[in-house]
Motif scaffolding. Structure first.
Motif, PDB file in Angstrom:
ATOM      1  N   TYR A 165       0.913  -1.181  -0.003  1.00  0.00           N
ATOM      2  CA  TYR A 165      -0.024   0.001   0.057  1.00  0.00           C
ATOM      3  C   TYR A 165       0.736   1.368   0.094  1.00  0.00           C
ATOM      4  CZ  TYR A 165      -3.509  -3.368   1.795  1.00  0.00           C
ATOM      5  OH  TYR A 165      -4.101  -4.741   2.183  1.00  0.00           O
ATOM      6  N   TYR A 221     -10.778   0.871   4.977  1.00  0.00           N
ATOM      7  CA  TYR A 221     -11.488  -0.209   5.510  1.00  0.00           C
ATOM      8  C   TYR A 221     -10.953  -0.698   6.789  1.00  0.00           C
ATOM      9  CZ  TYR A 221      -7.938  -2.651   2.939  1.00  0.00           C
ATOM     10  OH  TYR A 221      -6.560  -3.117   2.584  1.00  0.00           O
ATOM     11  N   TYR A 222      -9.728  -0.253   7.275  1.00  0.00           N
ATOM     12  CA  TYR A 222      -9.426  -0.755   8.558  1.00  0.00           C
ATOM     13  C   TYR A 222      -9.939   0.239   9.700  1.00  0.00           C
ATOM     14  CZ  TYR A 222      -5.754  -3.413   6.292  1.00  0.00           C
ATOM     15  OH  TYR A 222      -5.140  -4.139   5.521  1.00  0.00           O
TER      16      TYR A 222
HETATM   17 FE    FE Z   1      -5.402  -4.708   3.507  1.00  0.00          FE
END
Ligand code: FE
Length: 341
Positions: A165, A221-222
């Motif tokens: 990422y 999303y975390y």
């Molecule tokens: Fe992830």
């Protein structure tokens, strides 16, 4: 036959004898780095709709890429699916995907949500945002570029340069500013780290909430997952965090994707294309995005309300992920050369 080829074919034989069922018409062999129960329900829906059985082989992206390479032209894999354009572009650079031409996919997905040559297609979107501790003095923190400003010294928690990422984010900075400016940015960011990189995105968020640092960088999303958790400790973490949506006055928030493409040696290419088209359908888009609190790649499909609660609407960088994904190796080189552990 070279030793390497011998080892390769032994590996293929070993793999073929373990996991992958015999090939037949009406099958699809899906190699996926996703691991959500909701995805499995979706594959069953595809089988019901088409009669095509889906054989799912799950592993992490790197292991699947190595496996597909080792299997070579004997690979039973039809589709490779994974998160992050960096992973998809690595597979593409190794010649793993064949071009797909599909009027359905071209109509459903915007230009920047599919590879220019049809090597892969995006099915969900996630953003990489800045998260700060409520009440922390982060005045003036508005862009990714600001993360390198000395006024934020010893305030930042971010994971390692080995993380895909971060490589993709740096790949987008290379596209925006060039390599020299990006190297300088990395130096500034490293100087501002509150600790050496450790843990995952959730670990950075927890560290901010716990007061180890004031600023974290994490995929959307975390925090959404923590916000949907029943655990009071997770709720406390979320209550301690403010979201900063970077670069709203210029190119927008860095958006990455999860996606999939048809493998070069796919034994069932027509089934593979049918599967990709199914994933772009309304039902699949809804379920696929919901499974990991992401945004659907197709416009006009609903998403989890937690995303609106946390992030609302924001300007998104509309760069094709193929561009920053292709910068992955350069990004990693620059990160390592400038002290990002
Ligand atoms: Fe992830």
């Amino acid at each position: 036959m070279t030793l390497r080829a011998l080892l390769g074919s032994a590996l293929v034989a070993a793999l073929a004898s373990t996991a992958v069922p015999a090939l037949a018409d009406g099958e699809l062999n899906l190699y996926t780095a996703r691991h959500y129960d909701s995805d499995l329900a979706l594959y069953e829906a595809f089988t019901e709709a088409t009669g095509i059985a889906v054989n799912v082989i799950e592993d992490d992206a790197g292991a699947l890429i190595e496996r597909i390479k080792a299997e070579g032209q004997n690979s039973p894999g039809d589709i490779f699916m994974t998160a992050d354009a960096g992973n998809l572009m690595s597979a593409a650079a190794d010649g793993m995907f064949q071009p797909t031409v599909s009027a359905v996919l071209e109509a459903r997905l915007a230009d920047n949500l599919r590879h220019p040559d049809g090597l892969w297609f995006a099915f969900t979107k996630r953003a990489r945002v800045i998260l700060v501790r409520k009440g922390a003095d982060v005045e003036g923190l508005e862009t990714y570029e600001d993360l390198a400003d000395p006024r934020f010294a010893d305030m930042i928690c971010i994971r390692s340069s080995g993380n895909i990422y971060n490589q993709s984010l740096v790949g987008s900075l290379i596209d925006a500013h060039g390599e020299d400016a990006t190297a300088e940015w990395v130096q500034g960011l490293v100087a501002n780290m509150a600790r050496d990189p450790e843990s995952n995105d959730t670990g950075q968020i927890r560290a901010v909430a716990a007061g180890e640092c004031e600023i974290a960088v994490a995929n959307t999303y975390y925090l959404a997952r923590l916000a949907r958790s029943d655990d009071p400790a997770d709720q406390e973490v979320v209550a301690a965090i403010d979201v900063i949506l970077p670069n709203q006055d210029d190119r927008g928030v860095h958006v990455n994707i999860s996606g999939a493409g048809v493998l070069t040696h796919a034994p069932n290419p027509a089934n593979a294309v049918a599967f990709l088209e199914f994933l772009a359908g309304d039902e699949a888009q809804l379920a696929f995005a919901e499974g990991n609190n992401e945004w659907p790649a197709v416009d006009g499909i609903a998403h989890a309300t937690v995303l609106d609660d946390l992030y609302g609407e924001f300007v998104q960088d509309d760069i094709n992920p193929a561009v920053f994904g292709a910068n992955r190796a350069d990004a990693l080189r620059i990160m390592e050369a400038n002290g990002w552990k």
